[in-house]
Design a protein around this motif. Sequence first.
Motif, mmCIF file in Angstrom:
data_model
loop_
_atom_site.group_PDB
_atom_site.id
_atom_site.type_symbol
_atom_site.label_atom_id
_atom_site.label_comp_id
_atom_site.label_asym_id
_atom_site.label_seq_id
_atom_site.Cartn_x
_atom_site.Cartn_y
_atom_site.Cartn_z
ATOM 1 N N GLY A 123 0.842 -1.122 -0.030
ATOM 2 C CA GLY A 123 -0.085 0.057 0.049
ATOM 3 C C GLY A 123 0.814 1.209 -0.099
ATOM 4 N N LYS A 124 1.973 1.360 0.606
ATOM 5 C CA LYS A 124 3.115 2.293 0.755
ATOM 6 C C LYS A 124 3.809 2.735 -0.597
ATOM 7 N N TYR A 125 3.677 1.654 -1.649
ATOM 8 C CA TYR A 125 4.246 1.760 -2.987
ATOM 9 C C TYR A 125 3.651 2.525 -3.571
ATOM 10 N N PHE A 126 2.374 3.014 -3.434
ATOM 11 C CA PHE A 126 1.452 3.824 -4.168
ATOM 12 C C PHE A 126 1.015 4.934 -3.419
ATOM 13 N N LEU A 136 -13.239 13.515 -3.609
ATOM 14 C CA LEU A 136 -11.695 12.785 -3.867
ATOM 15 C C LEU A 136 -10.749 13.935 -3.337
ATOM 16 N N PRO A 137 -9.588 13.112 -3.027
ATOM 17 C CA PRO A 137 -8.437 13.858 -2.329
ATOM 18 C C PRO A 137 -7.907 15.184 -2.945
ATOM 19 N N CYS A 138 -8.160 15.164 -4.164
ATOM 20 C CA CYS A 138 -7.854 16.521 -4.780
ATOM 21 C C CYS A 138 -8.593 16.383 -6.160
ATOM 22 N N ASN A 139 -8.337 17.520 -6.967
ATOM 23 C CA ASN A 139 -9.264 17.842 -8.165
ATOM 24 C C ASN A 139 -8.231 17.850 -9.236
ATOM 25 N N GLU A 150 -8.561 6.783 -8.808
ATOM 26 C CA GLU A 150 -9.266 5.609 -9.423
ATOM 27 C C GLU A 150 -9.774 4.791 -7.907
ATOM 28 N N ARG A 151 -10.892 4.056 -7.780
ATOM 29 C CA ARG A 151 -11.233 3.493 -6.802
ATOM 30 C C ARG A 151 -10.667 2.077 -6.813
ATOM 31 N N ILE A 152 -10.168 1.717 -5.454
ATOM 32 C CA ILE A 152 -9.523 0.422 -5.482
ATOM 33 C C ILE A 152 -10.865 -0.807 -5.274
ATOM 34 N N PRO A 153 -11.000 -1.597 -6.101
ATOM 35 C CA PRO A 153 -12.322 -2.460 -6.195
ATOM 36 C C PRO A 153 -12.461 -2.901 -4.487
ATOM 37 N N TYR A 158 -8.798 5.106 -2.672
ATOM 38 C CA TYR A 158 -8.408 5.389 -4.215
ATOM 39 C C TYR A 158 -7.034 5.481 -4.361
ATOM 40 N N TYR A 159 -6.385 5.086 -5.641
ATOM 41 C CA TYR A 159 -4.953 5.335 -5.952
ATOM 42 C C TYR A 159 -4.911 6.486 -7.013
ATOM 43 N N LEU A 160 -3.654 6.857 -6.906
ATOM 44 C CA LEU A 160 -3.398 8.118 -7.836
ATOM 45 C C LEU A 160 -2.849 7.672 -9.052
#
Length: 555
Positions: A123-126, A136-139, A150-153, A158-160
Amino acid sequence: MQKKWWHGKVAYQIYPKSFCDTNGDGIGDLRGIIKKLDYLKDLGVDIIWISPFYCSPLADQGYDISDYYNIDPRFGTMADMDELLAEAKKRDLSIVLDLVVNHCSDEHEWFQKMLADPDGPYGKYFYIEECKDGKLPCNWRSYFGGPVWERIPGTDKYYLHVFHKKQPDLNWENPQVRQDIYKMINWWLDKGVAGFRIDAIINIKKALPFKDYPADRPDGLCSVHYMLKEAQGVLTFLHEMADHTFRPHNAFTVGEVFNEKPEELPDFIGDNGCFSTMFDFNGAIFGGSPNGWYDRTPITPDDYKRCCFESQRKIEGVGFLANIIENHDEPRGVSRYIPQGDCTETSKKMLAAVLFMLKGLPFLFQGQELGMENLDFTSIDEVDDVSTLDEYQVARNAGLSPEEALKAVNVYSRDNARTPFQWSAEKNAGFTEGTPWLRVNPNYVRINAEEQMGRPDSVYHFYKKLIALRKNPRYADTIVYGRLEPVWEDVHNLMAFYRRGEGQTLLVAANFQNEPRDITLDAPCRELILSNYENTEIHGNTIRLQGYQAAILRI
Ligand code: TEU
Ligand code: CA
């Protein structure tokens, strides 16, 4: 400025998918590159940068890597790669790979492990974030359109991804990620590659914590550039990377650097810079609009001249830029920098002469040496590139009709440069026995390597002469190291400059128009070194430049 082994060289970019197919699957391959090494050697190039051929789902044509240590089977095998390195070495050619480490593929093992356990070490790789109050965390807008999140299923996380959603950004703040990347770089350097072209590298440093910037389009999102302007500390990462990899190997590196801050230039490419050189994109970014490609301002010859001179001024005494007129992300240089309707073999040669006489390391993109041109896409269905598809939609959303939108994006489409290499007038331009993955430009019957190699006054032979000139001991020192000094800068459609070396001055003059013109020097012309016209009228100090004539003179 310290002298380096590569300063006097000439580089060539191969886009492997479109270069040469040897097994009939319609996709260029490593064996195709091996097959054409003699062609490249004969042309006179020294350094070959090959765009990515690592394992990849090809969502962004290989710039989405799922295994950095292996070759995608569509491009070949590691045995092919070893053979390519050995064959290149025999011919004294340096192989430079593409280093894509801002992001990997969502099919990479690291991402797959993250999916299995987003709270675990991967998880810390991304960059993984949760929504705040349903927001969302930012626009930020991804370079290929839509939000960067994008949402992690199966989760609320979410990942960036600043590029495609299949290109998750690697978290450079995590020292373990950096160590893994350095290990991979060293593995390739130990294998014998001469260095790297370094992809999208400015994006590795994010301004944190994530925050919104003012929206710049009706979609409510903003370009990543606002964040990049604020981000501090990219050079700390880059120097660390250089210390662990490039410096101990004395590797050649060329950065794909956009938006560097002027005061950072020495840190990038000065004597102790983190890279050997970086591309000059001043012409390529000219006329960009926050609204998208459909709203771009086309570049004129006077703009082009200003872009080149601006870069040359900012680099003087600092370092050495890598000069291009095109690459796999840009339209063909001849279709862009030569005014519409004037694109002929003569004007193509003129543009080539200017490129080669600027100070810096010239990079050719495959097919440029033939004067390959943009493709007229007849339908958006013919387009493969994710970026073009997005820009088409942006244009449609702005109210352009399908025809207008196609016309607007056609001019800037990355697929213009990605059409198969035109080797001959045979079927599929001699690129493949099968069905090419992307349409061949129908002008291959007219523009192809075989025909041009057999005709001494072709664009190909002119490039060959320019390459030879750069290496001719009589002029090499001036061409490589001489100071560049613009002249007649305000004269419309004329681009001219001196190259002042030790006891030698060259003048390069290019007439970007059909009308002839006279230029008068304050010193007599001693020698006409090269021109794209067979005859040049010189009367005393006055030289007549014909339409789209370029002349390289010793004065
Ligand atoms: O390009 C990075 C980049 O910032 C742009 O040139 C981008 O491709 C363009 O704005 C989109 O139209 C590099 C590669 O050269 C490009 O091919 C990749 O798509 C991109 O990185 C992601 O790896
Ligand atoms: Ca193939």
